[in-house]
Design a protein around this motif. Structure first.
Motif, PDB file in Angstrom:
ATOM      1  N   UNK A   1       6.748   2.206  -1.479  1.00 42.32           N
ATOM      2  CA  UNK A   1       7.655   3.295  -1.820  1.00 42.32           C
ATOM      3  C   UNK A   1       9.110   2.835  -1.893  1.00 42.32           C
ATOM      4  N   UNK A   2       9.390   1.699  -1.270  1.00 40.75           N
ATOM      5  CA  UNK A   2      10.756   1.196  -1.202  1.00 40.75           C
ATOM      6  C   UNK A   2      10.793  -0.236  -1.709  1.00 40.75           C
ATOM      7  N   UNK A   3      11.772  -0.556  -2.534  1.00 41.39           N
ATOM      8  CA  UNK A   3      11.955  -1.938  -2.989  1.00 41.39           C
ATOM      9  C   UNK A   3      12.636  -2.712  -1.869  1.00 41.39           C
ATOM     10  N   UNK A   4      11.844  -3.486  -1.145  1.00 42.84           N
ATOM     11  CA  UNK A   4      12.338  -4.114   0.074  1.00 42.84           C
ATOM     12  C   UNK A   4      12.029  -5.603   0.106  1.00 42.84           C
ATOM     13  N   UNK A   5      12.744  -6.300   0.981  1.00 41.99           N
ATOM     14  CA  UNK A   5      12.472  -7.707   1.254  1.00 41.99           C
ATOM     15  C   UNK A   5      11.373  -7.823   2.319  1.00 41.99           C
ATOM     16  N   UNK A   6      11.348  -6.876   3.227  1.00 41.21           N
ATOM     17  CA  UNK A   6      10.400  -6.875   4.335  1.00 41.21           C
ATOM     18  C   UNK A   6       9.018  -6.459   3.845  1.00 41.21           C
ATOM     19  N   UNK A   7       8.026  -7.310   4.088  1.00 39.89           N
ATOM     20  CA  UNK A   7       6.667  -7.044   3.616  1.00 39.89           C
ATOM     21  C   UNK A   7       6.062  -5.788   4.216  1.00 39.89           C
ATOM     22  N   UNK A   8       6.543  -5.364   5.362  1.00 36.08           N
ATOM     23  CA  UNK A   8       5.970  -4.195   6.030  1.00 36.08           C
ATOM     24  C   UNK A   8       6.207  -2.901   5.255  1.00 36.08           C
ATOM     25  N   UNK A   9       7.127  -2.914   4.293  1.00 38.93           N
ATOM     26  CA  UNK A   9       7.398  -1.725   3.491  1.00 38.93           C
ATOM     27  C   UNK A   9       6.387  -1.555   2.354  1.00 38.93           C
ATOM     28  N   UNK A  10       5.522  -2.536   2.160  1.00 40.56           N
ATOM     29  CA  UNK A  10       4.545  -2.484   1.072  1.00 40.56           C
ATOM     30  C   UNK A  10       3.168  -2.153   1.642  1.00 40.56           C
ATOM     31  N   UNK A  11       2.460  -1.243   0.989  1.00 42.64           N
ATOM     32  CA  UNK A  11       1.172  -0.827   1.545  1.00 42.64           C
ATOM     33  C   UNK A  11      -0.016  -1.144   0.646  1.00 42.64           C
ATOM     34  N   UNK A  12       0.227  -1.757  -0.493  1.00 46.34           N
ATOM     35  CA  UNK A  12      -0.873  -2.202  -1.354  1.00 46.34           C
ATOM     36  C   UNK A  12      -0.600  -3.645  -1.754  1.00 46.34           C
ATOM     37  N   UNK A  13      -1.622  -4.464  -1.671  1.00 43.38           N
ATOM     38  CA  UNK A  13      -1.483  -5.891  -1.958  1.00 43.38           C
ATOM     39  C   UNK A  13      -2.599  -6.365  -2.886  1.00 43.38           C
ATOM     40  N   UNK A  14      -2.266  -7.331  -3.718  1.00 43.94           N
ATOM     41  CA  UNK A  14      -3.275  -7.976  -4.533  1.00 43.94           C
ATOM     42  C   UNK A  14      -3.971  -9.082  -3.757  1.00 43.94           C
ATOM     43  N   UNK A  15      -4.921  -9.721  -4.419  1.00 45.53           N
ATOM     44  CA  UNK A  15      -5.714 -10.756  -3.758  1.00 45.53           C
ATOM     45  C   UNK A  15      -5.035 -12.115  -3.813  1.00 45.53           C
ATOM     46  N   UNK A  16      -4.017 -12.250  -4.639  1.00 51.57           N
ATOM     47  CA  UNK A  16      -3.268 -13.494  -4.720  1.00 51.57           C
ATOM     48  C   UNK A  16      -3.723 -14.390  -5.859  1.00 51.57           C
ATOM     49  N   UNK A  17      -2.801 -15.218  -6.324  1.00 53.10           N
ATOM     50  CA  UNK A  17      -3.115 -16.215  -7.348  1.00 53.10           C
ATOM     51  C   UNK A  17      -2.448 -17.533  -6.955  1.00 53.10           C
ATOM     52  N   UNK A  18      -3.186 -18.615  -7.074  1.00 53.78           N
ATOM     53  CA  UNK A  18      -2.713 -19.918  -6.615  1.00 53.78           C
ATOM     54  C   UNK A  18      -1.801 -20.554  -7.658  1.00 53.78           C
ATOM     55  N   UNK A  19      -0.664 -21.021  -7.194  1.00 56.46           N
ATOM     56  CA  UNK A  19       0.254 -21.806  -8.017  1.00 56.46           C
ATOM     57  C   UNK A  19       0.409 -23.169  -7.362  1.00 56.46           C
ATOM     58  N   UNK A  20       0.120 -24.210  -8.107  1.00 54.11           N
ATOM     59  CA  UNK A  20       0.227 -25.561  -7.598  1.00 54.11           C
ATOM     60  C   UNK A  20       1.146 -26.361  -8.515  1.00 54.11           C
ATOM     61  N   UNK A  21       2.196 -26.923  -7.938  1.00 53.49           N
ATOM     62  CA  UNK A  21       3.159 -27.692  -8.705  1.00 53.49           C
ATOM     63  C   UNK A  21       3.041 -29.153  -8.292  1.00 53.49           C
TER      64      UNK A  21
END
Length: 122
Positions: free
Chosen positions: A100-120
């Motif tokens: 609901x809030x555009x935040x730096x703190x991850x605790x403000x987010x309540x939905x997350x994706x499964x992630x995607x790997x980036x390798x450099x």
């Protein structure tokens, strides 16, 4: 809550570019602020970038400022992370998140994706 699915990760040489996408579905995904976070091997999850509902407010971590660009197309319910000038230290699993809030703190987010790997590779 919304369902989030990231894509676009992969293996790239240092100095290269990748564009990550985060597709949202569910209840009115365009009403949520969105963030990108990453977790490198053996490290804590860290904030990368965030964007508010309209795209009018954007903020980046110092480590990616000037190299990464976050954007969103609400008509497509999709958020992007354009990553240029990639460095080996950008190697991580990248997650998008909605809240609901555009935040730096991850605790403000309540939905997350499964992630995607980036390798450099250096």
């Amino acid at each position: 809550q919304v369902r989030l699915v990231e894509s676009g990760g992969g293996l790239v040489q240092a100095g290269g570019s990748l564009r990550l996408s985060c597709a949202a579905s569910g209840r009115a995904p365009s009403r949520y602020a969105m963030g990108w976070f990453r977790r490198a091997p053996g490290k804590e999850r860290e904030f990368v970038a965030r964007i508010n509902r309209t795209g009018g407010s954007i903020y980046y971590a110092d480590s990616v400022k000037g190299r990464f660009t976050i954007s969103r197309v609400n008509a497509k319910n999709t958020v992007y992370l354009q990553m240029n000038g990639l460095k080996s230290e950008d190697t991580a699993v990248y997650y998008c998140a909605a809240g609901d809030v555009a935040a730096v703190d991850a605790s403000f987010y309540n939905s997350w994706g499964q992630g995607t790997q980036v390798t450099v590779s250096s």
